[in-house]
Write an enzyme that holds these catalytic residues in place. Structure first.
Site, mmCIF file in Angstrom:
data_model
loop_
_atom_site.group_PDB
_atom_site.id
_atom_site.type_symbol
_atom_site.label_atom_id
_atom_site.label_comp_id
_atom_site.label_asym_id
_atom_site.label_seq_id
_atom_site.Cartn_x
_atom_site.Cartn_y
_atom_site.Cartn_z
ATOM 1 N N ASP A 217 6.909 15.079 -2.245
ATOM 2 C CA ASP A 217 6.638 15.919 -1.082
ATOM 3 C C ASP A 217 5.416 15.403 -0.313
ATOM 4 O O ASP A 217 4.400 15.048 -0.931
ATOM 5 C CB ASP A 217 6.369 17.342 -1.591
ATOM 6 C CG ASP A 217 6.325 18.366 -0.478
ATOM 7 O OD1 ASP A 217 7.350 18.558 0.186
ATOM 8 O OD2 ASP A 217 5.258 18.990 -0.292
ATOM 9 N N GLU A 283 8.707 11.699 1.105
ATOM 10 C CA GLU A 283 8.878 12.385 2.386
ATOM 11 C C GLU A 283 7.803 11.876 3.341
ATOM 12 O O GLU A 283 6.623 12.190 3.178
ATOM 13 C CB GLU A 283 8.736 13.901 2.211
ATOM 14 C CG GLU A 283 9.034 14.654 3.498
ATOM 15 C CD GLU A 283 8.379 16.015 3.590
ATOM 16 O OE1 GLU A 283 7.453 16.313 2.815
ATOM 17 O OE2 GLU A 283 8.787 16.783 4.471
HETATM 18 C C1 NOJ Z 1 7.662 19.460 2.915
HETATM 19 C C2 NOJ Z 1 8.773 20.289 2.385
HETATM 20 O O1 NOJ Z 1 9.990 19.639 2.616
HETATM 21 C C3 NOJ Z 1 8.671 21.631 3.057
HETATM 22 O O2 NOJ Z 1 9.790 22.433 2.806
HETATM 23 C C4 NOJ Z 1 7.400 22.276 2.600
HETATM 24 O O3 NOJ Z 1 7.233 23.501 3.283
HETATM 25 C C5 NOJ Z 1 6.198 21.386 2.859
HETATM 26 N N1 NOJ Z 1 6.419 20.016 2.502
HETATM 27 C C6 NOJ Z 1 5.020 21.829 2.055
HETATM 28 O O4 NOJ Z 1 5.228 21.521 0.703
#
Ligand code: NOJ
Length: 548
Positions: A217, A283
């Site tokens: 993440d 991500e």
């Molecule tokens: C990215 C995640 O995909 C999202 O859903 C989340 O709210 C934020 N990071 C914080 O962890």
């Protein structure tokens, strides 16, 4: 012999994202769970012997599932606020159910990827409870604490992605802590070696349990500017942003994407490499030149920094082609491409790109480009944005920044059948089931030979048996009509032509140097025929795969 035969599973395979809260509820509490995922594994890939790598065409035919967070969580951000990195949230099950899921998935040849949320924990994590207990607690420096400015305001101007400032004052100890999402998600201090060691142990814990990979993440946020300098204003910001969208009014210069983050990523990679055949996905939303660095300099970074670029393109053939070609040109030789068209953070692709016809074309594009595709649960049915009444909005982004920003729309329950609550749950689900569920569901679409679901199945199983598609080269072609995206995929003697008509009109293309070919899949699922390639007609929104 095909030179691409030695591809690894995360290169030749297709990833399917499950948002566990919304997939299948077996306990009758309105929230999906791990047992539900186990029950639906055969839907994803039944793994029975017969076709190239196991499974039958009655199942979808994906190779890996990525589970959004399953860890104990107060659910301030629906699992992205982790209160224990090494356990399972009771709503979802327990470690024994997780182990069973891994075993059942592996038995079918399905790999398991889990979410790893290293940038922030929950404010209910024991580490943070200790950290906030006093200024001299040994865990104080595990999070990012700073004194107020002389006027009492936050240490710098950073805004939270979910609205308001990125700092919250802890009255008891008189310091602010950093959180770039909700205040219940305090950010870990990755400059502290103890934090690094503890979080590496988390990875080890799950690797030992047999997970095949991690989706990391917001990995680009782990390291912030050492001096925590103010971000500059974004002079191009939309003047209509909600007043509390401070982050949207700033250029994200000092709060993310600092060069030192790559040292941490290299450490992740070294750990993954201690195990066999594991995969690191990240991500990362940055622009291409910064994004590509997350592969590492010398194949020592992430295997797959998620590529969200297509998802942000307008519905135009040339925009898509440019995005693909820029990516191909930017990748170092060792790097493997990947494409994402839907996720739990973005509007449903069928809604974003204009409708079901566009979604069918998008499916063909996603599953025929060079690189690993990631599918989002329900997109294989053409699920559209749910309609969430204002009082039912759950997502903190929607609560804080306005209904039109809520991500609940793409998190509605999976639509299994025409029964109550779409066969997702026996009780009212945590988010409303979409109104179209009686006609848009797995049962109805399985029985309809030309449904979206059967299109996905055809594409997935065809891809699986085609070295050109899962592993071959990509070459864009000019075929006389800029509104049709045309490309070749080749591996050895196998050559496949893909032509995607991005318009609502009939279009004719002429493929240079080719006489005829055999259409094997049309997005309309109604033609398989030999065609002339010097004058090939495509119907509105039609895409075709042609064997040359
Ligand atoms: C990215 C995640 O995909 C999202 O859903 C989340 O709210 C934020 N990071 C914080 O962890």
């Amino acid at each position: 012999m095909n030179p691409k035969q030695n591809l690894l599973w995360w290169q030749r395979g297709v990833i399917y994202q499950i948002y566990p809260r919304s997939f299948k509820d077996t306990t009758g509490n309105g929230v999906g769970d791990l047992q539900g995922v186990i029950e639906k594994l055969d839907y994803l890939n039944d793994g029975s012997p017969g076709l190239t790598t196991g499974g039958t065409e009655a199942s979808l035919g994906v190779d890996a599932i990525w589970l959004s967070p399953i860890f104990p969580s107060p659910m301030a951000d629906f699992g992205y606020d982790v209160a224990d990195y090494c356990d399972v949230e009771p709503l979802f099950g327990d470690l024994a159910t997780f182990d069973q899921l891994v075993a059942e998935a592996h038995r079918r040849g399905i790999k398991i990827i889990i979410d790893y949320v290293p940038n922030h924990s929950s404010d209910q994590h024991p580490w943070f409870i200790e950290s906030r207990s006093s200024r001299d607690n040994p865990k104080r420096d595990w999070y990012i604490w700073r004194d107020p400015r002389p006027d009492g305001s936050p240490p710098n101007n950073w805004g939270s992605y979910f609205g308001g400032p990125a700092w919250t004052l802890d009255e008891a100890t008189g310091q602010y802590y950093l959180h770039q999402f909700v205040k219940e998600q305090p950010e870990l201090n990755w400059r502290n070696p103890e934090v690094r060691a503890a979080m590496m142990d988390v990875l080890r814990f799950w690797l030992e349990r047999g997970v095949d990979g991690f989706r990391v993440d917001v990995v680009g946020l782990l390291i912030k500017d050492a001096e925590l300098r103010d971000n500059p204003p974004n002079l191009d910001a939309d003047p209509n942003l909600p007043p509390n969208d401070l982050a949207g009014r700033q250029l994200q210069v000092y709060n993310q994407d600092q060069d030192e983050v790559h040292e941490i990523i290299r450490a992740f990679r070294r750990l993954l490499d201690e195990y066999e055949d594991r995969c690191g996905i990240g991500e990362i939303w940055f622009e291409l030149p910064r994004w590509v660095k997350y592969y590492g300099e010398n194949d020592d970074g992430l295997h797959l920094p998620f590529n969200f670029r297509l998802l942000r393109q307008p519905w135009q053939a040339q925009a898509m082609r440019r995005s693909v070609d820029e990516l191909e040109a930017a990748l170092p030789a060792f790097a493997w491409p990947n494409y994402v068209l839907g996720s739990h953070d973005s509007p449903r692709l069928a809604s974003r790109f204009g409708g079901q016809a566009q979604a069918r074309l998008a499916a063909m594009m996603l599953l025929t480009l060079r690189g690993t595709p990631t599918l989002y649960y329900g997109d294989e049915l053409g699920m559209e944005n749910g309609v969430i009444p204002p009082e039912k909005i759950q997502d903190p982004q929607g609560v804080n920044l306005g209904a039109e920003r809520t991500r609940d729309v793409c998190r509605t329950p999976m639509q299994w059948d025409e029964g109550p609550d779409a066969g997702f749950s026996a009780v009212e689900p945590w988010l409303p089931v979409s109104a179209d569920y009686a006609t848009r569901n797995v049962a109805v679409q399985s029985a309809d030979p030309t449904s979206m679901l059967n299109l996905y199945r055809r594409l997935l199983w065809y891809r699986r048996r085609s070295p050109a598609l899962y592993g071959g080269d990509y070459q864009p072609l000019d075929a006389g009509d800029a509104d049709v995206f045309v490309y070749l995929r080749t591996a050895g003697d196998e050559r496949r032509l893909i032509a995607l008509n991005f318009t609502a009109d009939h279009r004719r293309i002429s493929v240079p140097g080719e006489d005829t070919g055999q259409i094997v899949i049309s997005t309309h699922l109604d033609r398989e025929e030999r065609v002339s390639l010097s004058d090939l007609e495509l119907r509105p929104h039609e895409g075709v795969i042609v064997e040359l």
